[in-house]
Write an enzyme that holds these catalytic residues in place. Structure first.
Site, PDB file in Angstrom:
ATOM      1  N   LYS A  22       7.712  18.266  24.310  1.00 56.58           N
ATOM      2  CA  LYS A  22       6.520  19.118  24.391  1.00 56.58           C
ATOM      3  C   LYS A  22       6.071  19.539  22.993  1.00 56.58           C
ATOM      4  CE  LYS A  22       6.616  23.644  24.948  1.00 56.58           C
ATOM      5  NZ  LYS A  22       6.386  25.048  25.299  1.00 56.58           N
ATOM      6  N   ASN A  23       7.031  19.902  22.136  1.00 57.12           N
ATOM      7  CA  ASN A  23       6.685  20.430  20.815  1.00 57.12           C
ATOM      8  C   ASN A  23       6.197  19.348  19.851  1.00 57.12           C
ATOM      9  OD1 ASN A  23       7.236  23.009  21.644  1.00 57.12           O
ATOM     10  ND2 ASN A  23       9.292  23.084  20.755  1.00 57.12           N
ATOM     11  N   ARG A  93       0.306  29.616  23.083  1.00 64.17           N
ATOM     12  CA  ARG A  93       0.097  29.870  21.658  1.00 64.17           C
ATOM     13  C   ARG A  93      -0.223  28.588  20.893  1.00 64.17           C
ATOM     14  NH1 ARG A  93       4.353  28.536  18.391  1.00 64.17           N
ATOM     15  NH2 ARG A  93       6.147  27.763  19.528  1.00 64.17           N
ATOM     16  N   CYS A 117       4.495  32.559  24.869  1.00 64.96           N
ATOM     17  CA  CYS A 117       5.789  33.225  25.068  1.00 64.96           C
ATOM     18  C   CYS A 117       5.723  34.703  24.723  1.00 64.96           C
ATOM     19  CB  CYS A 117       6.853  32.589  24.183  1.00 64.96           C
ATOM     20  SG  CYS A 117       7.317  30.949  24.694  1.00 64.96           S
ATOM     21  N   ASP A 307      15.729  27.553  19.937  1.00 61.74           N
ATOM     22  CA  ASP A 307      15.452  27.135  21.314  1.00 61.74           C
ATOM     23  C   ASP A 307      16.704  26.692  22.075  1.00 61.74           C
ATOM     24  OD1 ASP A 307      12.789  27.734  21.214  1.00 61.74           O
ATOM     25  OD2 ASP A 307      12.084  25.682  21.007  1.00 61.74           O
ATOM     26  N   ILE A 329      15.609  33.855  13.914  1.00 59.37           N
ATOM     27  CA  ILE A 329      14.239  33.330  13.892  1.00 59.37           C
ATOM     28  C   ILE A 329      13.255  34.291  14.545  1.00 59.37           C
ATOM     29  CG2 ILE A 329      12.747  31.372  14.488  1.00 59.37           C
ATOM     30  CD1 ILE A 329      14.902  30.518  12.595  1.00 59.37           C
TER      31      ILE A 329
END
Length: 420
Positions: A22-23, A93, A117, A307, A329
């Site tokens: 997805k990223n 986002r 998120c 993640d 993070i």
């Protein structure tokens, strides 16, 4: 809202195919706006965020054709509307990623400030300062970022004050069509950034240094058509490896990239897993053993991904010993702790540190997903719990995992989706 109902205690065993990342898919879809010809993108994961971004492109007048295997052909030359409206952007986002390519290719863009998120603050200031350094005029009014430039953007040396993946991607896309050379310093090194650079280069871009902390982009006048396959999802890979590990099981993840998961595989070996890798597969075997607790600290790639933090916490819940997890993070990324404690976990949070003392057995309970990776960690915990766990608000999971219940069922998990 849909729920997942999981009966724990089954040892997972089997092979699964890993979906596209997805990223990587989201910035690559945004980058299709840079091309003067149709481009085709394959191996897209069938996820809500991906569908939303495709819908956003369509809403702006971009010609999008999608087949039943999630291959997409995009022709940005038909664009009519240079605005990304709030009703689409509010859920995701990543929609800020259309800002750089739109202003670079079409000279202006108006993008609603993004949602997505619920974890911590994710300022877009770095994106905006970078675009200003390249000659864009930026105004933020009524929740919209309005960017414009006379002629082409100009190459610049941009030092980002914190490492940001979306910031690196946005500025890299903008610089691809700028006049002159752009240097991005303190750039994100993630494999998804490299995949985006590979995609832009396949369209005729001139990007070097992706995967290091300094990326050089020589601007070109136009970008052309290409075909690109999105890389495999390393976070999905890691999630299923941990799901097998917590149940004492065995799994082979196929169509993945082992080299992008060094930090994760090292911790899994520390937890007692036997790991074997090939060119595009990873096999994990716990041989029925209880995992050992691991301590970790999240940091930008190539270190431990934020993640994967919640999933490793789930593994620690039933591990031998005590593990400490430090989140560097994002702030406010321990929202899953409260839900895990409802299942009988022993976790203590001190600031950005969580201390997990392993217990012999978790007990199924009703729990609620709070964000994407937290929800995956609750599913993992449920697989190891005695009795039945109901995970509510799983729309979070559907934002990042393709067919999670079907993949887990194929490995022997007792899991079903209950529609609202």
């Amino acid at each position: 809202m849909d729920k997942l109902i999981i009966t724990g205690g089954q040892r997972l065993d089997g092979d699964i195919r890993i979906s596209g990342a997805k990223n990587a898919a989201l910035p690559i879809l945004a980058a299709t706006l840079l091309a003067d010809e149709p481009v085709t993108v394959g191996n897209l994961p069938h996820l809500q965020d991906v569908t939303t971004l495709i819908e956003l492109l369509g809403r702006m007048g971009v010609h999008v054709v999608i087949d039943d295997r999630m291959n997409v052909e995009v022709n940005a030359t038909t664009i009519k509307e240079l605005t990304a409206p709030y009703e689409l952007v509010k859920t995701m986002r990543a929609s800020i990623l259309v800002l750089g390519p739109m202003v670079a290719h079409f000279g202006k863009a108006s993008v609603s400030l993004p949602g997505g998120c619920a974890i911590g603050s994710r300022p877009v200031d770095i994106h905006l300062r970078g675009l200003e350094a390249m000659g864009a005029d930026i105004e933020v009014t009524n929740g919209y970022v309005n960017a414009s430039v006379d002629g082409r953007l100009k190459g610049a040396r941009i030092v980002m004050d914190v490492v940001t993946v979306t910031g690196t991607e946005n500025l890299m896309m903008a610089a691809a069509l700028a006049e002159g050379t752009t240097y991005l310093e303190n750039a994100a090194r993630e494999p998804e950034v490299v995949d985006l650079a590979d995609f832009i280069n396949a369209m005729g871009g001139k990007i070097s240094g992706a995967g290091t902390d300094t990326i050089t982009i020589e601007g070109v006048e136009r970008l052309t058509g290409c075909h690109h396959q999105v890389i495999a999802d390393r976070i999905e890979t890691g999630t299923y490896l941990i799901a097998a590990a917590i149940t004492g099981g065995r799994i082979k993840t196929k169509d993945t990239v082992p080299g992008t998961l060094d930090a994760v595989l090292q911790k899994l070996e520390e937890a007692g897993a036997k790991i074997t890798t090939g060119d595009d597969w990873i096999e994990l075997d716990m041989q029925g053993r209880r995992p050992k607790a691991v301590s970790l600290r999240t940091a930008p790639y190539p270190a431990m991904p934020t993640d994967m933090q919640a999933q490793f916490m789930a593994l620690n819940l039933v591990a031998e010993g005590t593990g400490t997890i430090v989140e560097t993070i994002f702030e406010n990324r321990f929202m899953h702790v409260q839900e895990m404690n409802r299942m009988g976990a022993d976790i203590e949070v001190q600031g950005n540190t969580a201390i997990c003392r392993g217990v012999e057995q978790l007990t199924g309970a009703p729990v609620m997903a709070t964000d994407l990776r937290a929800s995956a960690s609750l599913v993992i915990a449920a697989l190891a719990a005695s009795g039945e766990t109901t995970v509510d608000r799983i729309y979070h999971i559907d934002r990042g995992y393709e067919c999670i219940e079907e993949k887990l069922q194929s490995l022997g998990a007792i899991i079903r989706r209950v529609p609202r």
